[in-house]
Design a protein around this motif. Structure first.
Motif, short mmCIF file in Angstrom:
data_model
loop_
_atom_site.label_atom_id
_atom_site.label_comp_id
_atom_site.label_asym_id
_atom_site.label_seq_id
_atom_site.Cartn_x
_atom_site.Cartn_y
_atom_site.Cartn_z
N VAL A 4 -52.42 10.90 13.17
CA VAL A 4 -51.66 12.10 12.82
C VAL A 4 -51.09 11.93 11.41
CG1 VAL A 4 -49.66 13.54 13.39
CG2 VAL A 4 -51.07 12.58 15.22
N THR A 5 -51.45 12.85 10.53
CA THR A 5 -50.84 12.89 9.19
C THR A 5 -49.63 13.81 9.23
OG1 THR A 5 -52.22 14.74 8.43
CG2 THR A 5 -53.11 12.51 8.13
N THR A 6 -48.78 13.72 8.23
CA THR A 6 -47.52 14.49 8.13
C THR A 6 -46.72 14.45 9.42
OG1 THR A 6 -48.50 16.66 8.71
CG2 THR A 6 -48.48 16.03 6.37
N PRO A 7 -46.49 13.28 10.02
CA PRO A 7 -45.82 13.22 11.33
C PRO A 7 -44.33 13.55 11.27
CG PRO A 7 -46.09 11.01 10.47
CD PRO A 7 -46.81 11.92 9.52
N THR A 8 -43.77 13.64 10.07
CA THR A 8 -42.36 14.02 9.96
C THR A 8 -42.19 15.46 9.48
OG1 THR A 8 -42.16 13.18 7.69
CG2 THR A 8 -41.70 11.63 9.47
N PRO A 33 -41.34 6.22 7.04
CA PRO A 33 -41.31 6.07 8.49
C PRO A 33 -39.91 6.17 9.09
CG PRO A 33 -42.72 4.40 7.50
CD PRO A 33 -42.00 5.07 6.37
N SER A 34 -38.87 5.97 8.29
CA SER A 34 -37.51 6.07 8.82
C SER A 34 -37.18 7.49 9.28
CB SER A 34 -36.49 5.61 7.78
OG SER A 34 -36.44 6.51 6.69
N ARG A 35 -37.95 8.47 8.81
CA ARG A 35 -37.72 9.86 9.22
C ARG A 35 -38.32 10.16 10.59
NH1 ARG A 35 -39.99 13.73 5.01
NH2 ARG A 35 -39.08 15.25 6.44
N LEU A 36 -39.14 9.26 11.10
CA LEU A 36 -39.65 9.43 12.47
C LEU A 36 -38.53 9.16 13.47
CD1 LEU A 36 -43.03 7.51 12.18
CD2 LEU A 36 -42.82 9.92 12.81
N PRO A 37 -38.40 9.97 14.49
CA PRO A 37 -37.43 9.66 15.54
C PRO A 37 -37.70 8.27 16.11
CG PRO A 37 -38.30 11.88 15.83
CD PRO A 37 -39.11 11.24 14.75
N ALA A 38 -36.65 7.56 16.42
CA ALA A 38 -36.80 6.19 16.93
C ALA A 38 -37.70 6.15 18.16
CB ALA A 38 -35.43 5.61 17.25
N SER A 39 -37.60 7.16 19.01
CA SER A 39 -38.42 7.18 20.23
C SER A 39 -39.90 7.33 19.91
CB SER A 39 -37.97 8.33 21.14
OG SER A 39 -38.10 9.57 20.47
N PHE A 40 -40.21 7.93 18.74
CA PHE A 40 -41.60 8.05 18.32
C PHE A 40 -42.09 6.73 17.73
CE2 PHE A 40 -41.86 12.92 17.39
CZ PHE A 40 -41.41 13.18 18.68
N ARG A 41 -41.27 6.11 16.89
CA ARG A 41 -41.68 4.89 16.18
C ARG A 41 -42.05 3.78 17.16
NH1 ARG A 41 -37.22 5.98 12.82
NH2 ARG A 41 -36.03 4.23 13.68
#
Length: 292
Positions: A4-8, A33-41
């Motif tokens: 998945v591109t542009t995941p944020t 990557p810090s903009r990804l929700p923790a549950s996603f990361r």
């Protein structure tokens, strides 16, 4: 394996959320990557960087079956070709090198339009580049997004107005990004399709900006009016927001084509008529943003 591109981003985040619970291994390419929700990361493999970078896409696409492709906005790009086609070239090389089976990309309505249509023409040229790799490909072809109204949230909230160079009485399709994400997710999780085709996502109804103003007035409980502005004033606004000359002109050319009926060239069918009505979108998304 799905990449998945542009995941944020607005659409990418929703795509990722919809495919996370289906058991498929997922990779994402994210500048931050810090903009990804923790549950996603915790549940995806993260490649940090730009998906316009050859080294990054070659790492991320190795062993991948499907890719969700969306070109990020680059309002300072030197040209439309640089923003869409040149950005996508490294990915196309990587698709071929790693034998990726399927690509689902966010594109636009306008195939066959007889004149240059700015961002739309560039997006369709990107589609042609991806198709040229031989990968099984679905281009999600959309009109304008309902969610773009959020770019004018301050003027709606404070002035009760929104603006466009498009005729206020022109009825056209619009779609919600939630519906785009739902179609993309279904295609990414379906390993049965092949070949190359476009998938229009047209929303359930055609509305004019004056129609939208009336709906917003009812949902928000305050008067909202639409104001058409000249194309030169529209371009001056874009340049004032920091857009490059090429990108501002590309936006103007796209809006001029839409004003001439480009988005009305594809007939809505039960398959292309996505479910979210503008009124529902206003209640779910616009109203909370205005009252926040």
């Amino acid at each position: 394996m799905i990449v998945v591109t542009t995941p944020t981003g607005n659409i990418g985040t929703q795509v990722l959320e919809k495919i996370l619970n289906n058991g498929e291994p997922i990779r994402v390419i994210a500048r931050d990557p810090s903009r990804l929700p923790a549950s996603f990361r915790e549940r995806v493999e993260v490649f940090q960087g730009s998906h316009g970078d050859s080294a990054i896409v070659n790492q991320a696409f190795a062993g991948a079956d499907s890719v969700f492709w969306l070109v990020p906005p680059n309002m300072q790009a030197a040209s439309l070709e640089a923003a869409y086609v040149n950005f996508t070239r490294p990915a196309c090389d990587a698709l071929k090198r790693h034998g990726v089976k399927r690509v689902v990309a966010v594109s636009a309505l306008g195939r066959g339009w007889p004149r240059h249509a700015g961002f739309v023409s560039a997006s369709l040229a990107m589609d042609d580049l991806i198709s040229g790799t031989g990968v099984s490909f679905r281009a999600l072809t959309m009109p304008s997004f309902m969610d773009n109204m959020l770019m004018q949230i301050e003027s709606i909230k404070n002035q009760g107005m929104f603006f466009s160079p498009i005729d206020g009485d022109r009825k056209s399709p619009t779609c919600a990004t939630r519906d785009i994400a739902a179609v993309a997710a279904d295609l990414l999780l379906d390993a049965s399709w092949s070949g190359q085709d476009s998938v229009p996502i047209l929303g359930p109804e055609d509305l004019s900006f004056n129609d939208m103003a009336g709906i917003m007035t009812e949902v928000l409980g305050k008067l909202v009016r639409f104001q058409q502005i000249p194309f030169d004033a529209f371009k001056a606004r874009l340049l004032g927001f920091g857009m490059s000359e090429a990108m501002a002109q590309g936006m103007v050319d796209m809006m001029a084509a839409k004003n001439e009926g480009m988005d009305n060239t594809v007939q809505r069918t039960p398959q292309s008529g996505s479910p979210t009505r503008f009124r529902q979108w206003c209640e779910d998304t616009l109203k909370p943003a205005v009252t926040h």
